[in-house]
Scaffold this motif. Structure first.
Motif, PDB file in Angstrom:
ATOM      1  N   THR A  86       0.818  -1.208   0.000  1.00 20.56           N
ATOM      2  CA  THR A  86       0.000   0.000   0.000  1.00 20.56           C
ATOM      3  C   THR A  86       0.856   1.264   0.000  1.00 20.56           C
ATOM      4  OG1 THR A  86      -1.842  -1.086   1.110  1.00 20.56           O
ATOM      5  CG2 THR A  86      -1.753   1.309   1.256  1.00 20.56           C
ATOM      6  N   ASN A  87       1.824   1.322   0.902  1.00 19.99           N
ATOM      7  CA  ASN A  87       2.544   2.573   1.106  1.00 19.99           C
ATOM      8  C   ASN A  87       3.587   2.848   0.028  1.00 19.99           C
ATOM      9  OD1 ASN A  87       1.022   2.512   3.417  1.00 19.99           O
ATOM     10  ND2 ASN A  87       2.728   2.309   4.828  1.00 19.99           N
ATOM     11  N   ILE A  88       4.278   1.804  -0.431  1.00 22.59           N
ATOM     12  CA  ILE A  88       5.312   2.013  -1.453  1.00 22.59           C
ATOM     13  C   ILE A  88       4.751   1.777  -2.852  1.00 22.59           C
ATOM     14  CG2 ILE A  88       7.575   1.323  -2.301  1.00 22.59           C
ATOM     15  CD1 ILE A  88       8.324   0.492   0.511  1.00 22.59           C
ATOM     16  N   ARG A  89       4.290   0.563  -3.116  1.00 19.06           N
ATOM     17  CA  ARG A  89       3.772   0.287  -4.459  1.00 19.06           C
ATOM     18  C   ARG A  89       2.578   1.189  -4.778  1.00 19.06           C
ATOM     19  NH1 ARG A  89       3.356  -3.924  -8.529  1.00 19.06           N
ATOM     20  NH2 ARG A  89       1.304  -3.756  -9.518  1.00 19.06           N
ATOM     21  N   GLY A  90       1.683   1.366  -3.809  1.00 14.24           N
ATOM     22  CA  GLY A  90       0.519   2.217  -4.053  1.00 14.24           C
ATOM     23  C   GLY A  90       0.910   3.636  -4.403  1.00 14.24           C
ATOM     24  N   THR A  91       1.836   4.213  -3.642  1.00 14.73           N
ATOM     25  CA  THR A  91       2.302   5.562  -3.952  1.00 14.73           C
ATOM     26  C   THR A  91       2.976   5.601  -5.311  1.00 14.73           C
ATOM     27  OG1 THR A  91       2.576   6.099  -1.614  1.00 14.73           O
ATOM     28  CG2 THR A  91       3.809   7.431  -3.182  1.00 14.73           C
ATOM     29  N   PHE A  92       3.738   4.565  -5.633  1.00 14.68           N
ATOM     30  CA  PHE A  92       4.423   4.513  -6.924  1.00 14.68           C
ATOM     31  C   PHE A  92       3.419   4.446  -8.074  1.00 14.68           C
ATOM     32  CE2 PHE A  92       6.921   3.050 -10.419  1.00 14.68           C
ATOM     33  CZ  PHE A  92       8.224   3.471 -10.175  1.00 14.68           C
ATOM     34  N   VAL A  93       2.427   3.568  -7.953  1.00 17.30           N
ATOM     35  CA  VAL A  93       1.417   3.418  -9.011  1.00 17.30           C
ATOM     36  C   VAL A  93       0.691   4.739  -9.264  1.00 17.30           C
ATOM     37  CG1 VAL A  93      -0.835   2.367  -9.529  1.00 17.30           C
ATOM     38  CG2 VAL A  93       1.065   0.938  -8.747  1.00 17.30           C
ATOM     39  N   VAL A  94       0.245   5.364  -8.185  1.00 13.57           N
ATOM     40  CA  VAL A  94      -0.526   6.606  -8.327  1.00 13.57           C
ATOM     41  C   VAL A  94       0.367   7.737  -8.827  1.00 13.57           C
ATOM     42  CG1 VAL A  94      -1.898   8.323  -7.087  1.00 13.57           C
ATOM     43  CG2 VAL A  94      -2.224   5.887  -6.616  1.00 13.57           C
ATOM     44  N   SER A  95       1.604   7.808  -8.334  1.00 11.29           N
ATOM     45  CA  SER A  95       2.529   8.838  -8.801  1.00 11.29           C
ATOM     46  C   SER A  95       2.856   8.653 -10.282  1.00 11.29           C
ATOM     47  CB  SER A  95       3.821   8.808  -7.978  1.00 11.29           C
ATOM     48  OG  SER A  95       3.606   9.167  -6.644  1.00 11.29           O
ATOM     49  N   GLN A  96       3.009   7.416 -10.700  1.00  8.37           N
ATOM     50  CA  GLN A  96       3.299   7.130 -12.105  1.00  8.37           C
ATOM     51  C   GLN A  96       2.169   7.617 -13.009  1.00  8.37           C
ATOM     52  OE1 GLN A  96       3.307   2.927 -13.708  1.00  8.37           O
ATOM     53  NE2 GLN A  96       5.501   3.375 -13.869  1.00  8.37           N
ATOM     54  N   LEU A  97       0.935   7.303 -12.634  1.00  5.25           N
ATOM     55  CA  LEU A  97      -0.214   7.754 -13.415  1.00  5.25           C
ATOM     56  C   LEU A  97      -0.313   9.285 -13.401  1.00  5.25           C
ATOM     57  CD1 LEU A  97      -2.735   5.047 -12.236  1.00  5.25           C
ATOM     58  CD2 LEU A  97      -2.001   5.399 -14.610  1.00  5.25           C
ATOM     59  N   ALA A  98      -0.064   9.881 -12.242  1.00  6.26           N
ATOM     60  CA  ALA A  98      -0.119  11.337 -12.146  1.00  6.26           C
ATOM     61  C   ALA A  98       0.940  11.981 -13.017  1.00  6.26           C
ATOM     62  CB  ALA A  98       0.059  11.770 -10.692  1.00  6.26           C
ATOM     63  N   ALA A  99       2.141  11.419 -13.025  1.00  7.94           N
ATOM     64  CA  ALA A  99       3.228  11.967 -13.842  1.00  7.94           C
ATOM     65  C   ALA A  99       2.878  11.939 -15.327  1.00  7.94           C
ATOM     66  CB  ALA A  99       4.511  11.179 -13.582  1.00  7.94           C
ATOM     67  N   GLN A 100       2.115  10.948 -15.725  1.00  7.55           N
ATOM     68  CA  GLN A 100       1.723  10.810 -17.122  1.00  7.55           C
ATOM     69  C   GLN A 100       0.548  11.697 -17.511  1.00  7.55           C
ATOM     70  OE1 GLN A 100       0.796   6.646 -17.228  1.00  7.55           O
ATOM     71  NE2 GLN A 100       2.942   5.977 -17.169  1.00  7.55           N
ATOM     72  N   GLN A 101      -0.314  12.041 -16.543  1.00 12.64           N
ATOM     73  CA  GLN A 101      -1.610  12.607 -16.901  1.00 12.64           C
ATOM     74  C   GLN A 101      -1.912  14.003 -16.368  1.00 12.64           C
ATOM     75  OE1 GLN A 101      -4.935   9.812 -16.573  1.00 12.64           O
ATOM     76  NE2 GLN A 101      -3.514   8.085 -16.555  1.00 12.64           N
ATOM     77  N   LEU A 102      -1.168  14.465 -15.357  1.00 11.54           N
ATOM     78  CA  LEU A 102      -1.499  15.785 -14.804  1.00 11.54           C
ATOM     79  C   LEU A 102      -1.285  16.895 -15.831  1.00 11.54           C
ATOM     80  CD1 LEU A 102      -1.920  14.518 -12.054  1.00 11.54           C
ATOM     81  CD2 LEU A 102      -0.463  16.290 -11.073  1.00 11.54           C
ATOM     82  N   ARG A 103      -2.150  17.907 -15.735  1.00 12.53           N
ATOM     83  CA  ARG A 103      -2.011  19.078 -16.589  1.00 12.53           C
ATOM     84  C   ARG A 103      -0.890  19.982 -16.074  1.00 12.53           C
ATOM     85  NH1 ARG A 103      -8.511  20.222 -17.208  1.00 12.53           N
ATOM     86  NH2 ARG A 103      -8.389  20.503 -14.943  1.00 12.53           N
ATOM     87  N   ALA A 104      -0.366  20.814 -16.956  1.00  9.23           N
ATOM     88  CA  ALA A 104       0.645  21.798 -16.556  1.00  9.23           C
ATOM     89  C   ALA A 104       0.074  22.669 -15.439  1.00  9.23           C
ATOM     90  CB  ALA A 104       1.046  22.658 -17.746  1.00  9.23           C
ATOM     91  N   GLY A 105       0.941  23.023 -14.508  1.00 13.35           N
ATOM     92  CA  GLY A 105       0.500  23.758 -13.336  1.00 13.35           C
ATOM     93  C   GLY A 105       0.028  22.859 -12.219  1.00 13.35           C
ATOM     94  N   GLY A 106       0.230  21.551 -12.380  1.00 14.19           N
ATOM     95  CA  GLY A 106      -0.276  20.583 -11.427  1.00 14.19           C
ATOM     96  C   GLY A 106       0.664  20.315 -10.271  1.00 14.19           C
ATOM     97  N   ALA A 107       0.200  19.459  -9.355  1.00 15.72           N
ATOM     98  CA  ALA A 107       0.972  19.125  -8.164  1.00 15.72           C
ATOM     99  C   ALA A 107       0.691  17.688  -7.745  1.00 15.72           C
ATOM    100  CB  ALA A 107       0.629  20.072  -7.014  1.00 15.72           C
TER     101      ALA A 107
END
Length: 245
Positions: A114-135
């Protein structure tokens, strides 16, 4: 306000504890919010209804944060509802406390997932999909610095979160996306209070110079800062702990 003008946040673990306060705080700032839950859709729906009653925009999205397909579906549902995603807040996590010498390895694996893989999975998707100006805002813990006994495995998982957070911030050069971690101190949530007697809670409350436990709203303020106005804070671990360490 049109969908294009509204900032959109996806908050994992958004149905309880710190996550719930983060959802409420971002909604107050005008964000449309996707409230993620792992196993309790009713509680997530309660949060959604609270926000919509105040004329805000919110949906509930479910799934195991460590399951990349479930999280991809959560991202897709958020984008379908609101047109995009600007902020992802990873509050989802589990904590099992025991000395390293006696901790069940099954519990170690659950926290790792949950804490490592989960953060990695969600961060990976966010890195691919967030709009400019995101966080992207991940969650660590002040215990990485205070080194309290019985927190060894939990701290190991959160130290990993800090490491991936700081590297992802550098990897997203040129994307106009900030990546930071919040490291709360003792905070009055069910996760923290579970299994602690009144004497221990009182001792921990006195540990910080402000001589109180943090409240979920305190942590939500830090998240709101990183999500919106703090565009020059990037690749950092921000300790929100009343001066504890």
């Amino acid at each position: 306000m049109s969908t294009q003008q509204t900032r959109v946040a996806l908050v994992t673990g958004g149905s309880g504890g710190i996550g719930r306060s983060v959802v409420r705080r971002l909604a107050q700032d005008g964000y449309a919010v996707a409230v993620h839950y792992a196993g309790n859709p009713e509680r997530a729906q309660e949060v959604v209804e609270e926000i919509t009653k105040e004329s805000g925009q919110a949906i509930a999205v479910g799934g195991d944060v460590a399951d990349e397909q479930a999280m991809a579906a959560a991202f897709e549902a958020t984008q379908a509802a609101f047109g995009g995603i600007d902020v992802v807040v990873n509050t989802a996590g589990i904590m099992v406390l025991a000395p390293i010498a006696t901790l069940s390895l099954d519990d170690l694996d659950r926290m790792h997932r949950t804490n490592i893989r989960g953060t990695f999975v969600v961060s990976q998707l966010a890195a691919q999909q967030l709009r400019a100006g995101g966080a992207i805002i991940n969650f660590s813990t002040t215990v990485t610095r205070t080194q309290l006994p019985t927190y060894g495995a939990y701290v190991a998982s959160k130290a990993a979160v800090e490491g991936m957070t700081l590297i992802l911030a550098r990897e997203l050069r040129g994307k106009d996306i900030t990546v930071n971690a919040v490291a709360p101190g003792p905070t009055a949530t069910p996760l923290f209070l579970n299994g602690k007697d009144e004497s221990l809670v009182a001792t921990l409350a006195k540990a910080a110079p402000l001589e109180r436990l943090g409240q979920p709203e305190d942590i939500a303020e830090t998240v709101a800062f990183l999500a919106g106005p703090a565009r020059w804070v990037n690749g950092q671990v921000l300790f929100s702990n009343g001066g504890l360490a």
